[in-house]
Design an enzyme around this catalytic site. Structure first.
Site, short mmCIF file in Angstrom:
data_model
loop_
_atom_site.label_atom_id
_atom_site.label_comp_id
_atom_site.label_asym_id
_atom_site.label_seq_id
_atom_site.Cartn_x
_atom_site.Cartn_y
_atom_site.Cartn_z
N TYR A 121 2.03 -6.20 13.07
CA TYR A 121 0.83 -5.54 12.55
C TYR A 121 -0.03 -5.02 13.70
CZ TYR A 121 -3.07 -4.60 9.45
OH TYR A 121 -4.06 -3.98 8.73
N HIS B 179 -3.97 -12.46 13.85
CA HIS B 179 -2.59 -12.00 13.95
C HIS B 179 -2.09 -12.12 15.37
CE1 HIS B 179 -3.87 -10.32 10.19
NE2 HIS B 179 -4.71 -9.52 10.79
N ARG C 28 -3.21 -3.85 13.85
CA ARG C 28 -4.67 -4.04 13.94
C ARG C 28 -4.94 -5.50 14.28
NH1 ARG C 28 -4.14 -0.48 9.51
NH2 ARG C 28 -4.92 1.60 10.04
N GLU D 203 0.81 -1.23 0.00
CA GLU D 203 0.00 0.00 0.00
C GLU D 203 0.84 1.27 0.00
OE1 GLU D 203 -0.33 -2.52 2.18
OE2 GLU D 203 -2.31 -2.53 3.11
N ASP E 91 -5.49 -8.17 6.65
CA ASP E 91 -6.82 -8.11 7.26
C ASP E 91 -7.86 -7.96 6.15
OD1 ASP E 91 -6.45 -5.50 6.41
OD2 ASP E 91 -6.34 -4.64 8.41
N ASP F 253 -2.03 -5.28 3.52
CA ASP F 253 -2.12 -5.63 4.94
C ASP F 253 -2.91 -6.92 5.18
OD1 ASP F 253 -0.62 -3.50 5.70
OD2 ASP F 253 -2.28 -2.24 6.35
N GLU G 90 -9.55 -5.41 5.10
CA GLU G 90 -9.32 -4.23 4.25
C GLU G 90 -8.19 -4.50 3.26
OE1 GLU G 90 -11.21 -0.60 3.62
OE2 GLU G 90 -11.57 -2.02 5.24
#
Length: 693
Positions: free
Chosen positions: A297, A343, A299, A8, A83, A81, A85
């Site tokens: 990570y 995670h 989140r 990203e 997740d 990432d 999203e």
């Protein structure tokens, strides 16, 4: 032909490029490249809620660059990432670049280290459509709520308002807490303590009741009666228990606890915490090493830690503190029942990189957050703290007093880390007196105090996140933007550290509670989060979940439009008088926050900045003092006519000294707060008595 890896951000691209060698090219998508259009609903409700995705405006150059690189590449890997999203971004990239989603194009890693990145390439997989569908369901649900309810609020209340699936529930919590505070009726109660002195050591025993049980002290008459019965009497130690107590370290951070602790200890907003954590995860330029990803990570809702990381932490603890600080077995923490556990916990990626060793390469805020994460993780793998604890019962004339005390015997994890608290209350700790069962003790004094029960505290950002998490509202990625949104929309304001609803927030909440019960229902919203998890697990169809939500919403919206009358929300009036026309100015909210405006608009167009005024006059010119914040967020106090009047101080002015009439300032923290006269030759001081003490 090189292999292409797409992430990203440029920072993440720089960090990963170091590990992959010359046969790889690493590019950044700069976040999402496709989304629902801003100009309309973008969801075909008649066609199974099909989203109408478009390329995001301004991303044409990025898309063309990625297409060109993908065409030239031997193989493309999507490393966004790990997740929902991130999976959705990879899915959109696959579509734009014409990749086969069933091919092994997706790689994920929980930390940006050489080993983790290289391992992910060996375990490439297809796009996970269940993860994509869970993200799509959330995006579509949020769009339906926002784009259906917001125009309704514009029509019935005022323009510029918004409603949101999670933000409206968060606002409700703040509003309902305020209602509790407003309805609260304080009740009087008293405490009674006996103060003893032995071997030059003072200690206190608190009144408990009688042998029959606990007795509440309701008034002074009751307390005075007890004092008259026990004064000048000896207290007998009837029960004595000396024990050793252990205090275990807190688990390593998950997203919510990191945001809470950064709010308590660093005074960071959740949004700021996540922004800095993202930098630490993606990579920071370390002198002599280039870009290094410093944390895993950020989140996550799991406290799980890799065995390798546990062992590395244990080695560091042994080196720095000695073997008595290393537990017999690595510590393992239970993850919540409803956690996704996708995670690890948030931890340093390289435990040998302690905060001090890389401080020169970090900004002050990056250093403070990294140190918080590092210390918490290291502490989580250390031995427990050990206290010598004493509890005793003392009897006099049939009454029972209780004595408790503790003394730190072995610091354990507290050598590194002590968890923050949500309130400023401090527990008084009795130093351990050496007393014996059957001993007779005579108090040097009896202390009685009047108190009043206190209403529940307003939420801080930290306690609101805690409440949202406990109630199952939202997920790790949503807490920070949710709080930021309700502040920006003017539904909630922050006074000091506390969140207070505005009149607008109360009105909108009450409308939603009356006409859209499910939208703002806490249990319903939590159940919807569980359904999103079920979609991710492949146990539910996202279209059916959205349909079950949307059909009742449409009916409620139609009913509300037909039955609800227009509501006018008055602007909050202040004591500031408009110098042009004499009206009292009101608080308005604009693009850059709150400001003062004359209510006589358009006849009078006078506006001025909004400040928090103090009930203290400037000692130089006699005008009011105001509170401001520096660029770094530190409070200071100055004259309202600054810079014409140059009075400015960093300590909070409180009142004029009753002895010499000079300004007095607040000094100290928590229970040691006091007012001190600014005139050193005067020397007058007084303790600040908190409400209810």
């Amino acid at each position: 032909m090189k292999k292409l890896v797409i992430v990203e951000s440029p920072a993440k691209a720089r960090t990963i490029a170091k590990f992959l060698g010359k046969e790889f090219k690493v590019e950044a998508s700069m976040g999402h490249i496709r989304d629902l259009p801003k100009s309309d609903l973008g969801v075909d409700v008649e066609n199974n809620f099909a989203p109408k995705y478009i390329n995001i405006r301004g991303k044409a150059d990025v898309i063309n660059r990625l297409k060109k690189s993908a065409q030239e590449a031997e193989k493309v890997y999507l490393a966004t990432d790990p997740d929902r999203e991130g999976e959705a971004i990879s899915w959109h990239l696959a579509i734009i670049l014409g990749l086969d989603q069933n091919d092994k194009v997706r790689i994920t890693f929980n930390e940006i280290t050489k080993k983790a990145v290289q391992e992910s390439l060996k375990n490439a997989r297809p796009i996970d459509q269940n993860l994509v569908n869970a993200q799509q369901a959330r995006r579509v649900l949020d769009r339906l709520v926002g784009y259906k309810l917001s125009p309704f609020l514009w029509e019935k209340v005022k323009g510029g308002l918004s409603a949101g699936r999670v933000q409206s529930v968060a606002t409700r919590l703040v509003v309902e807490r305020e209602e509790e505070i407003e309805k609260f009726k304080p009740e009087e109660y008293w405490t009674l303590e006996a103060v003893f002195k032995k071997d030059n050591q003072e200690f206190k025993a608190k009144f408990y009741g009688s042998k029959k049980g606990k007795l509440e002290l309701k008034n002074q008459e009751q307390v005075d009666k007890i004092i008259n019965q026990i004064k000048d009497k000896n207290f007998k130690v009837t029960k004595l228990k000396i024990s050793e107590k252990k205090k275990n370290p807190p688990p390593p951070f998950i997203t919510s606890t990191l945001q809470q602790e950064a709010s308590r200890k660093l005074r960071f907003t959740p949004a700021k915490t996540m922004m800095i954590a993202q930098m630490l995860y993606e990579g920071v330029e370390i002198k002599g090493e280039g870009s290094v990803g410093l944390i895993t990570y950020m989140r996550t809702d799991s406290t799980r830690v890799a065995e390798e990381a546990q062992e590395a932490a244990r080695r560091i603890i042994l080196q720095r503190f000695g073997k008595e600080y290393v537990p017999e077995k690595p510590r393992v923490y239970k993850t919540k029942k409803d956690a996704q556990d996708a995670h690890e916990a948030i931890r340093p990626t390289y435990i040998e990189k302690d905060p001090e060793s890389i401080k020169d390469s970090l900004t002050p805020d990056q250093y403070r957050l990294y140190k918080l994460i590092y210390d918490r993780f290291l502490a989580s793998q250390m031995e427990s703290s050990i206290y010598d604890s004493l509890s005793a019962e003392l009897e006099v004339e049939g009454y029972v007093f209780k004595l408790t005390g503790s003394k730190l015997k072995f610091a354990g994890f507290m050598e590194v880390y002590v968890e923050g608290k949500d309130t400023d209350e401090e527990e008084e700790e009795n130093q351990l007196p050496e007393i014996f069962e059957g001993e007779m003790l005579k108090p040097i004094k009896l202390e009685k105090k009047q108190h009043f029960t206190q209403p529940p505290s307003r939420y801080t950002e930290a306690t609101l996140i805690k409440a949202l998490e406990e109630k199952g509202i939202g997920r790790p990625s949503t807490y920070a933007p949710t709080i930021q949104t309700i502040l920006e929309r003017g539904y909630v304001v922050k006074e000091d550290r506390f969140l207070k609803p505005t009149e607008l927030g109360k009105v909108v909440t009450n409308i939603l509670k009356e006409y859209f019960k499910d939208i703002i229902d806490i249990e319903f919203t939590a159940e919807l989060e569980e359904n999103l998890d079920r979609i991710e697990e492949g146990k539910a169809d996202w279209v059916e979940i959205v349909r079950k939500f949307y059909l009742p919403l449409e009916k409620e919206l139609e009913t509300a439009r037909n039955t609800m009358q227009q509501i006018k929300v008055d602007d909050e009036e202040t004591d500031v008088v408009c110098e042009n026309c004499g009206r009292k100015m009101v608080i308005k909210k604009g693009r850059y926050g709150r400001f003062l405006a004359c209510p006589g608009y358009p006849e009078c167009k006078n506006t001025k900045p909004y400040f928090d005024y103090l009930d203290v006059l400037c000692p130089k010119c006699g005008k009011k003092l105001i509170e401001k914040k520096s660029k770094k967020g530190k409070k200071y106090f100055t004259c309202e006519s600054y810079p014409e009047c140059n009075f400015i101080v960093w300590e909070r002015p409180a009142k004029n000294c009753p002895k010499c009439n000079q300004l007095m300032f607040e000094k100290g923290k928590k229970r040691s707060k006091k007012l001190v006269c600014s005139n050193e030759s005067c020397g007058y001081e007084e303790k600040i008595v908190e409400k209810g003490e």
